[in-house]
Write a protein that holds these residues in place. Structure first.
Motif, PDB file in Angstrom:
ATOM      1  N   LEU A 126     -17.351  42.688  15.695  1.00  0.00           N
ATOM      2  CA  LEU A 126     -16.111  43.387  14.751  1.00  0.00           C
ATOM      3  C   LEU A 126     -14.635  42.706  15.469  1.00  0.00           C
ATOM      4  CD1 LEU A 126     -18.063  46.954  16.216  1.00  0.00           C
ATOM      5  CD2 LEU A 126     -17.636  46.045  14.307  1.00  0.00           C
ATOM      6  N   THR A 127     -15.060  42.232  16.490  1.00  0.00           N
ATOM      7  CA  THR A 127     -14.080  41.002  17.258  1.00  0.00           C
ATOM      8  C   THR A 127     -13.551  40.399  15.621  1.00  0.00           C
ATOM      9  OG1 THR A 127     -14.779  41.379  19.501  1.00  0.00           O
ATOM     10  CG2 THR A 127     -13.480  39.471  19.048  1.00  0.00           C
ATOM     11  N   VAL A 128     -14.315  39.442  15.500  1.00  0.00           N
ATOM     12  CA  VAL A 128     -13.865  38.294  14.535  1.00  0.00           C
ATOM     13  C   VAL A 128     -13.211  39.347  13.171  1.00  0.00           C
ATOM     14  CG1 VAL A 128     -14.678  36.552  13.189  1.00  0.00           C
ATOM     15  CG2 VAL A 128     -15.708  36.801  15.265  1.00  0.00           C
ATOM     16  N   GLN A 129     -13.840  40.194  13.226  1.00  0.00           N
ATOM     17  CA  GLN A 129     -13.343  41.346  12.186  1.00  0.00           C
ATOM     18  C   GLN A 129     -11.993  41.556  12.092  1.00  0.00           C
ATOM     19  OE1 GLN A 129     -12.377  44.172  11.971  1.00  0.00           O
ATOM     20  NE2 GLN A 129     -12.486  44.240   9.321  1.00  0.00           N
ATOM     21  N   TYR A 130     -11.522  42.315  13.246  1.00  0.00           N
ATOM     22  CA  TYR A 130     -10.360  42.387  13.232  1.00  0.00           C
ATOM     23  C   TYR A 130      -9.495  41.376  13.650  1.00  0.00           C
ATOM     24  CZ  TYR A 130      -9.365  41.853  18.953  1.00  0.00           C
ATOM     25  OH  TYR A 130      -9.448  41.524  19.751  1.00  0.00           O
ATOM     26  N   LEU A 131      -9.657  39.905  13.931  1.00  0.00           N
ATOM     27  CA  LEU A 131      -9.154  38.972  14.431  1.00  0.00           C
ATOM     28  C   LEU A 131      -8.907  38.374  13.409  1.00  0.00           C
ATOM     29  CD1 LEU A 131     -11.093  37.058  17.693  1.00  0.00           C
ATOM     30  CD2 LEU A 131      -8.428  38.295  18.373  1.00  0.00           C
ATOM     31  N   LEU A 132      -9.580  38.094  12.268  1.00  0.00           N
ATOM     32  CA  LEU A 132      -9.500  37.215  11.055  1.00  0.00           C
ATOM     33  C   LEU A 132      -8.867  37.918   9.948  1.00  0.00           C
ATOM     34  CD1 LEU A 132     -12.305  34.939  11.126  1.00  0.00           C
ATOM     35  CD2 LEU A 132     -10.258  34.781  12.487  1.00  0.00           C
ATOM     36  N   SER A 265      -7.219  44.012  21.821  1.00  0.00           N
ATOM     37  CA  SER A 265      -8.191  43.827  22.378  1.00  0.00           C
ATOM     38  C   SER A 265      -9.376  44.699  21.035  1.00  0.00           C
ATOM     39  CB  SER A 265      -8.159  45.004  23.536  1.00  0.00           C
ATOM     40  OG  SER A 265      -8.094  46.057  23.468  1.00  0.00           O
ATOM     41  N   LEU A 266      -9.948  45.089  21.090  1.00  0.00           N
ATOM     42  CA  LEU A 266     -11.158  45.428  20.101  1.00  0.00           C
ATOM     43  C   LEU A 266     -11.206  46.676  20.046  1.00  0.00           C
ATOM     44  CD1 LEU A 266     -13.441  45.380  17.997  1.00  0.00           C
ATOM     45  CD2 LEU A 266     -14.931  45.613  19.960  1.00  0.00           C
ATOM     46  N   PHE A 267     -10.486  47.278  21.016  1.00  0.00           N
ATOM     47  CA  PHE A 267     -11.082  49.004  21.692  1.00  0.00           C
ATOM     48  C   PHE A 267      -9.798  49.760  21.229  1.00  0.00           C
ATOM     49  CE2 PHE A 267     -14.806  47.045  24.096  1.00  0.00           C
ATOM     50  CZ  PHE A 267     -15.123  48.336  22.872  1.00  0.00           C
ATOM     51  N   GLY A 268      -8.802  48.500  21.126  1.00  0.00           N
ATOM     52  CA  GLY A 268      -6.972  49.061  20.454  1.00  0.00           C
ATOM     53  C   GLY A 268      -7.267  48.677  18.896  1.00  0.00           C
ATOM     54  N   GLU A 274     -13.872  56.445  11.207  1.00  0.00           N
ATOM     55  CA  GLU A 274     -13.178  55.410   9.707  1.00  0.00           C
ATOM     56  C   GLU A 274     -13.243  54.135  10.201  1.00  0.00           C
ATOM     57  OE1 GLU A 274      -9.078  57.007   8.920  1.00  0.00           O
ATOM     58  OE2 GLU A 274      -9.953  57.168   6.856  1.00  0.00           O
ATOM     59  N   GLU A 275     -12.363  53.507  11.473  1.00  0.00           N
ATOM     60  CA  GLU A 275     -11.974  51.904  11.592  1.00  0.00           C
ATOM     61  C   GLU A 275     -14.027  51.067  12.375  1.00  0.00           C
ATOM     62  OE1 GLU A 275      -7.408  53.011  13.704  1.00  0.00           O
ATOM     63  OE2 GLU A 275      -9.297  52.782  14.619  1.00  0.00           O
ATOM     64  N   LEU A 276     -14.214  52.457  12.788  1.00  0.00           N
ATOM     65  CA  LEU A 276     -15.735  52.342  12.966  1.00  0.00           C
ATOM     66  C   LEU A 276     -16.325  51.532  12.007  1.00  0.00           C
ATOM     67  CD1 LEU A 276     -17.281  50.957  15.650  1.00  0.00           C
ATOM     68  CD2 LEU A 276     -18.411  53.277  15.791  1.00  0.00           C
ATOM     69  N   ASP A 277     -16.746  52.300  10.884  1.00  0.00           N
ATOM     70  CA  ASP A 277     -17.331  52.080   9.858  1.00  0.00           C
ATOM     71  C   ASP A 277     -16.795  51.244   9.263  1.00  0.00           C
ATOM     72  OD1 ASP A 277     -19.352  54.299  10.793  1.00  0.00           O
ATOM     73  OD2 ASP A 277     -18.377  55.786   9.556  1.00  0.00           O
ATOM     74  N   ALA A 278     -15.885  51.149   8.852  1.00  0.00           N
ATOM     75  CA  ALA A 278     -15.663  50.351   7.837  1.00  0.00           C
ATOM     76  C   ALA A 278     -15.462  48.872   8.144  1.00  0.00           C
ATOM     77  CB  ALA A 278     -13.936  50.674   7.449  1.00  0.00           C
ATOM     78  N   ALA A 279     -15.201  48.501   9.628  1.00  0.00           N
ATOM     79  CA  ALA A 279     -15.529  47.496  10.246  1.00  0.00           C
ATOM     80  C   ALA A 279     -16.785  46.906  10.603  1.00  0.00           C
ATOM     81  CB  ALA A 279     -14.515  46.916  11.881  1.00  0.00           C
ATOM     82  N   SER A 280     -17.634  47.478  10.753  1.00  0.00           N
ATOM     83  CA  SER A 280     -19.058  47.602  10.540  1.00  0.00           C
ATOM     84  C   SER A 280     -19.683  47.461   9.306  1.00  0.00           C
ATOM     85  CB  SER A 280     -19.839  48.689  11.023  1.00  0.00           C
ATOM     86  OG  SER A 280     -19.152  49.689  13.008  1.00  0.00           O
ATOM     87  N   ASN A 281     -18.572  47.936   8.533  1.00  0.00           N
ATOM     88  CA  ASN A 281     -19.832  47.806   7.286  1.00  0.00           C
ATOM     89  C   ASN A 281     -19.112  46.110   6.563  1.00  0.00           C
ATOM     90  OD1 ASN A 281     -20.718  50.020   6.937  1.00  0.00           O
ATOM     91  ND2 ASN A 281     -19.172  50.740   5.624  1.00  0.00           N
ATOM     92  N   GLU A 282     -18.291  45.779   6.604  1.00  0.00           N
ATOM     93  CA  GLU A 282     -17.695  44.035   6.693  1.00  0.00           C
ATOM     94  C   GLU A 282     -18.298  43.854   7.563  1.00  0.00           C
ATOM     95  OE1 GLU A 282     -13.485  42.536   6.310  1.00  0.00           O
ATOM     96  OE2 GLU A 282     -13.296  44.125   6.652  1.00  0.00           O
ATOM     97  N   LEU A 283     -19.030  43.824   8.241  1.00  0.00           N
ATOM     98  CA  LEU A 283     -19.854  42.609   9.373  1.00  0.00           C
ATOM     99  C   LEU A 283     -21.037  42.556   8.456  1.00  0.00           C
ATOM    100  CD1 LEU A 283     -20.566  40.567  11.574  1.00  0.00           C
ATOM    101  CD2 LEU A 283     -21.131  43.455  13.060  1.00  0.00           C
ATOM    102  N   PHE A 284     -21.588  43.606   8.226  1.00  0.00           N
ATOM    103  CA  PHE A 284     -23.302  44.276   7.817  1.00  0.00           C
ATOM    104  C   PHE A 284     -23.758  43.425   6.831  1.00  0.00           C
ATOM    105  CE2 PHE A 284     -23.929  48.169  11.354  1.00  0.00           C
ATOM    106  CZ  PHE A 284     -23.920  46.986  12.410  1.00  0.00           C
ATOM    107  N   SER A 285     -22.053  43.584   5.973  1.00  0.00           N
ATOM    108  CA  SER A 285     -22.310  43.327   4.240  1.00  0.00           C
ATOM    109  C   SER A 285     -22.681  41.291   4.332  1.00  0.00           C
ATOM    110  CB  SER A 285     -21.394  43.442   3.300  1.00  0.00           C
ATOM    111  OG  SER A 285     -20.221  43.140   3.912  1.00  0.00           O
ATOM    112  N   LEU A 286     -21.973  41.001   5.587  1.00  0.00           N
ATOM    113  CA  LEU A 286     -21.846  39.289   5.011  1.00  0.00           C
ATOM    114  C   LEU A 286     -23.131  39.269   6.711  1.00  0.00           C
ATOM    115  CD1 LEU A 286     -18.103  38.811   6.254  1.00  0.00           C
ATOM    116  CD2 LEU A 286     -19.040  37.813   4.921  1.00  0.00           C
ATOM    117  N   ILE A 287     -23.427  39.788   7.181  1.00  0.00           N
ATOM    118  CA  ILE A 287     -24.531  39.452   7.537  1.00  0.00           C
ATOM    119  C   ILE A 287     -25.826  39.875   6.790  1.00  0.00           C
ATOM    120  CG2 ILE A 287     -27.298  40.043   9.755  1.00  0.00           C
ATOM    121  CD1 ILE A 287     -24.695  41.316  11.572  1.00  0.00           C
ATOM    122  N   ALA A 288     -26.125  40.671   6.538  1.00  0.00           N
ATOM    123  CA  ALA A 288     -27.038  40.803   4.895  1.00  0.00           C
ATOM    124  C   ALA A 288     -27.081  39.909   3.992  1.00  0.00           C
ATOM    125  CB  ALA A 288     -26.994  42.142   4.015  1.00  0.00           C
TER     126      ALA A 288
END
Ligand code: NDP
Length: 327
Positions: A126-132, A265-268, A274-288
């Motif tokens: 999630l950190t990489v998601q918000y950074l990049l 920071s991640l928690f900022g 909504e923000e958690l689901d959007a970022a997690s879905n992006e991460l999970f699809s790259l893992i999948a």
């Protein structure tokens, strides 16, 4: 009763204690999770050492884990006993066999992702998601600098950059780590124990330098990071592995090319469901799709009771990628 890691004062790894604690019932909006794998993050060392001071003791430690829901609070409708979940939250206490977690910090872990993969990737991914993807949107073919590229956050960043078609220049502390970062997708590496960072960035970009630097090393790399930026470039200072950056005269940004600096920071960035689901879905699809792979070396899986050793190894710079505590 359950067991957890806690500490009564700030200090080195030895302050961490393996203790029994009274497990409270989950509050109205909490979910009680039996942790199966716990992510170790460098931030845990800042909290333990006092760089990020605690206001009260004894304190739990740790911010992320993957596991199975045991019970839910009376107002929770989204989760039920038996669900596979993963979480990260600013509140401490994940270094525990069982932990009560605020329901809005928790997501369902897809069946295709193991508990170990979930705990190895959630906070860091999630950190990489918000950074990049948010702080600065890295584009295909763009060259950028990312420090500590063979670390937990770093190896995910290498893979995410490759998936975006971007060219990540990663700094690393050894030849072995350079190979690991390259294998994960770094376009080029710089061994910052031996090479001049800004000079190499300039060579690799034919004098253009980069528009963005992601710096989690802090004190030791602050100046070379600024020197690697082109005019109007963005310095993203997101960590302090070598110590915090302090006492800055803002005039330096003017002198080095009217630069920008942010300290995110991640928690900022992830503040609601909504923000958690959007970022997690992006991460999970790259893992999948296996664009992001998470192979935690066996020697970096520590028993939860052995958190002292886990912190010693992490702070000695001996790790690559993510490390885990296993209850
Ligand atoms: P890492 O696995 O990346 O471990 C830290 C790495 O930093 C080391 O392996 C080492 O790699 C490098 N490093 C450079 N100088 C030092 C030093 N003096 N002492 C120790 N290590 C050093 O940790 P994480 O993946 O958990 O976190 C990476 C960074 O990202 C941390 O600084 C963390 O605080 C930050 N972070 C920030 C977040 C935010 O939202 N702001 C969220 C998550 C993480 P090498 O040997 O190659 O130099």
């Amino acid at each position: 009763m359950a067991k957890r890691i806690q500490f009564n004062q700030h200090g080195g790894p030895d302050v961490l204690q393996w203790v029994d604690f009274e497990l409270a019932d989950p509050a109205e909006h909490e979910v009680q999770v039996e942790n199966k794998a716990i992510g170790i993050n460098y931030i845990d060392t800042y909290v333990r050492s006092g760089l990020y001071p605690q206001s009260s003791f004894p304190s739990g430690l740790g911010t992320e884990a993957a596991g199975v829901v045991k019970r839910v609070g009376s107002a929770v409708t989204r989760f039920k006993a038996g669900d596979r979940v993963v979480y990260c939250q600013a509140a401490l206490g994940a270094y525990s066999e069982v932990h009560n977690v605020a329901e809005d910090r928790l997501v369902i872990l897809p069946d295709s992702i193991s508990f170990e993969q979930g705990a190895a990737s959630f906070l860091k991914g999630l950190t990489v998601q918000y950074l990049l993807r948010q702080t600065y949107k890295v584009k295909a073919d763009e060259i950028f600098l990312f420090h500590a590229a063979a670390g937990g956050v770093g190896l995910i960043a290498c893979q995410w950059a490759k998936a975006l078609g971007a060219h990540l220049i990663g700094t690393v502390g050894s030849a072995e780590k350079a190979k690991i970062a390259k294998d994960a997708g770094a376009w080029a590496t710089i061994n910052y124990r031996e090479e001049n960072i800004a000079k190499r960035v300039s060579e690799l970009t034919h004098g253009e330098k980069v528009a963005v630097v992601y710096d989690s090393v802090g004190k030791d790399t602050w100046e070379p990071s600024l020197d690697s930026l082109r005019r109007h470039g963005l310095m993203v200072s997101f960590g302090n592995a070598s110590g915090p950056v302090t006492g800055i005269d803002l005039g330096i940004l003017n002198k080095k090319g009217s630069l920008f600096v942010t300290r995110p920071s991640l928690f900022g960035y992830i503040t609601n469901r909504e923000e958690l689901d959007a970022a997690s879905n992006e991460l999970f699809s790259l893992i999948a799709s296996r664009a992001i792979q998470l192979n935690v070396p066996e020697q970096q899986k520590f028993a939860l009771s052995d958190a002292v050793r886990a912190h010693q190894v992490l702070e000695s710079r001996a790790t690559q990628g993510s490390s885990l505590l296993i209850p």
